[in-house]
Design a protein around this motif. Structure first.
Motif, mmCIF file in Angstrom:
data_model
loop_
_atom_site.group_PDB
_atom_site.id
_atom_site.type_symbol
_atom_site.label_atom_id
_atom_site.label_comp_id
_atom_site.label_asym_id
_atom_site.label_seq_id
_atom_site.Cartn_x
_atom_site.Cartn_y
_atom_site.Cartn_z
ATOM 1 N N GLU A 1 0.834 -1.211 0.000
ATOM 2 C CA GLU A 1 0.000 0.000 0.000
ATOM 3 C C GLU A 1 0.864 1.254 0.000
ATOM 4 O O GLU A 1 0.576 2.214 -0.719
ATOM 5 C CB GLU A 1 -0.952 -0.002 1.191
ATOM 6 C CG GLU A 1 -2.068 -1.000 1.042
ATOM 7 C CD GLU A 1 -3.063 -0.941 2.190
ATOM 8 O OE1 GLU A 1 -3.101 0.079 2.911
ATOM 9 O OE2 GLU A 1 -3.799 -1.926 2.351
ATOM 10 N N GLY B 1 2.449 1.551 -3.521
ATOM 11 C CA GLY B 1 1.483 2.080 -4.492
ATOM 12 C C GLY B 1 1.239 3.563 -4.294
ATOM 13 O O GLY B 1 1.165 4.331 -5.253
ATOM 14 N N ARG B 2 1.121 3.966 -3.042
ATOM 15 C CA ARG B 2 0.901 5.388 -2.754
ATOM 16 C C ARG B 2 2.114 6.233 -3.133
ATOM 17 O O ARG B 2 1.958 7.333 -3.654
ATOM 18 C CB ARG B 2 0.568 5.579 -1.277
ATOM 19 C CG ARG B 2 0.266 7.018 -0.925
ATOM 20 C CD ARG B 2 -0.407 7.146 0.422
ATOM 21 N NE ARG B 2 -0.542 8.509 0.832
ATOM 22 C CZ ARG B 2 -1.382 9.404 0.320
ATOM 23 N NH1 ARG B 2 -2.185 9.054 -0.649
ATOM 24 N NH2 ARG B 2 -1.434 10.643 0.767
ATOM 25 N N VAL C 1 4.269 5.635 -5.547
ATOM 26 C CA VAL C 1 4.273 5.768 -7.002
ATOM 27 C C VAL C 1 3.254 6.833 -7.420
ATOM 28 O O VAL C 1 3.539 7.704 -8.232
ATOM 29 C CB VAL C 1 3.991 4.413 -7.686
ATOM 30 C CG1 VAL C 1 3.725 4.587 -9.175
ATOM 31 C CG2 VAL C 1 5.148 3.452 -7.465
ATOM 32 N N LYS C 2 2.060 6.752 -6.858
ATOM 33 C CA LYS C 2 1.006 7.715 -7.186
ATOM 34 C C LYS C 2 1.398 9.134 -6.768
ATOM 35 O O LYS C 2 1.147 10.095 -7.502
ATOM 36 C CB LYS C 2 -0.303 7.296 -6.496
ATOM 37 C CG LYS C 2 -1.471 8.182 -6.789
ATOM 38 C CD LYS C 2 -1.889 8.102 -8.234
ATOM 39 C CE LYS C 2 -3.124 8.927 -8.491
ATOM 40 N NZ LYS C 2 -3.475 8.970 -9.886
ATOM 41 N N GLN C 3 2.032 9.271 -5.624
ATOM 42 C CA GLN C 3 2.448 10.581 -5.130
ATOM 43 C C GLN C 3 3.495 11.197 -6.068
ATOM 44 O O GLN C 3 3.415 12.383 -6.395
ATOM 45 C CB GLN C 3 3.005 10.464 -3.721
ATOM 46 C CG GLN C 3 3.356 11.775 -3.072
ATOM 47 C CD GLN C 3 3.839 11.589 -1.633
ATOM 48 O OE1 GLN C 3 4.119 10.479 -1.184
ATOM 49 N NE2 GLN C 3 3.938 12.684 -0.922
ATOM 50 N N GLN D 1 3.906 10.512 -9.242
ATOM 51 C CA GLN D 1 3.216 10.831 -10.493
ATOM 52 C C GLN D 1 2.399 12.112 -10.342
ATOM 53 O O GLN D 1 2.417 12.980 -11.215
ATOM 54 C CB GLN D 1 2.310 9.679 -10.913
ATOM 55 C CG GLN D 1 1.525 9.977 -12.172
ATOM 56 C CD GLN D 1 0.414 8.987 -12.418
ATOM 57 O OE1 GLN D 1 -0.190 8.469 -11.491
ATOM 58 N NE2 GLN D 1 0.139 8.732 -13.680
ATOM 59 N N HIS D 2 1.697 12.233 -9.241
ATOM 60 C CA HIS D 2 0.861 13.412 -9.014
ATOM 61 C C HIS D 2 1.719 14.678 -8.946
ATOM 62 O O HIS D 2 1.373 15.703 -9.554
ATOM 63 C CB HIS D 2 0.059 13.235 -7.722
ATOM 64 C CG HIS D 2 -0.861 14.372 -7.418
ATOM 65 N ND1 HIS D 2 -1.983 14.640 -8.167
ATOM 66 C CD2 HIS D 2 -0.809 15.328 -6.457
ATOM 67 C CE1 HIS D 2 -2.591 15.700 -7.682
ATOM 68 N NE2 HIS D 2 -1.907 16.140 -6.642
ATOM 69 N N HIS E 1 2.889 15.488 -12.485
ATOM 70 C CA HIS E 1 1.803 16.006 -13.321
ATOM 71 C C HIS E 1 1.448 17.441 -12.958
ATOM 72 O O HIS E 1 1.210 18.265 -13.847
ATOM 73 C CB HIS E 1 0.577 15.110 -13.224
ATOM 74 C CG HIS E 1 0.702 13.873 -14.054
ATOM 75 N ND1 HIS E 1 -0.362 13.071 -14.358
ATOM 76 C CD2 HIS E 1 1.768 13.286 -14.652
ATOM 77 C CE1 HIS E 1 0.043 12.061 -15.102
ATOM 78 N NE2 HIS E 1 1.338 12.168 -15.289
ATOM 79 N N ASN F 1 5.324 -2.855 -15.819
ATOM 80 C CA ASN F 1 4.305 -2.583 -16.825
ATOM 81 C C ASN F 1 4.340 -3.551 -18.002
ATOM 82 O O ASN F 1 3.546 -3.414 -18.939
ATOM 83 C CB ASN F 1 4.427 -1.138 -17.335
ATOM 84 C CG ASN F 1 4.073 -0.138 -16.261
ATOM 85 O OD1 ASN F 1 3.181 -0.361 -15.455
ATOM 86 N ND2 ASN F 1 4.803 0.961 -16.228
#
Length: 141
Positions: free
Chosen positions: A6, A9-10, A12-14, A16-17, A20, A134
């Protein structure tokens, strides 16, 4: 010791965010958005591609990409022309090419800053791991 999935995953998302947000803000300075620039980039890699192909390449639904492509065409950045059957093909206009080039300059600076905490070898390792995750051998979009 295994990483907590968890948290992984967070993280990676952080990352990316953060990337962006920085890209979208900086691209605004050259008159485009991240979504628009990403669409221009996808079209430049796949001239004549359909909306379905470009939607997949930009992680959008066909409907969302169609609306975006319509706005890009209205701005004179993209030409849409009939293809085989119901297919609509997409190509960049000269103005679209200029906007794409300006976006590349901006993105290079932003991405250098985003990845600056990592030495070059770590960047290569991260890219290799993400490609593996991926199921990709090379990234072209």
């Amino acid at each position: 010791m295994d990483a907590d999935l968890e948290f992984l995953g967070r993280a990676v998302k952080q990352a990316q965010h953060r990337q962006h947000r920085a890209l979208d803000s900086a691209l605004g300075e050259v008159g485009t958005t991240l979504a628009q620039w990403d669409a221009l980039r996808a079209i430049s890699y796949r001239p004549g591609a359909s909306a379905r192909e470009l939607a997949a390449a930009t992680f959008q639904s066909e409907q969302a990409f169609g609306a975006l492509a319509g706005r890009l065409a209205a701005q004179g950045l993209v030409e849409r022309s009939p293809g085989h059957g119901r297919r609509v093909e997409h190509r960049l206009t000269p103005t679209g090419e200029q906007t794409l080039a300006a976006g590349h300059q901006v993105s290079q600076k932003v991405l250098e800053e985003c990845f600056s905490p990592l030495p070059s070898a770590d960047r290569a390792t991260l890219l290799g791991l993400l490609r593996q995750l991926n199921g990709e051998e090379s990234l072209t979009n």
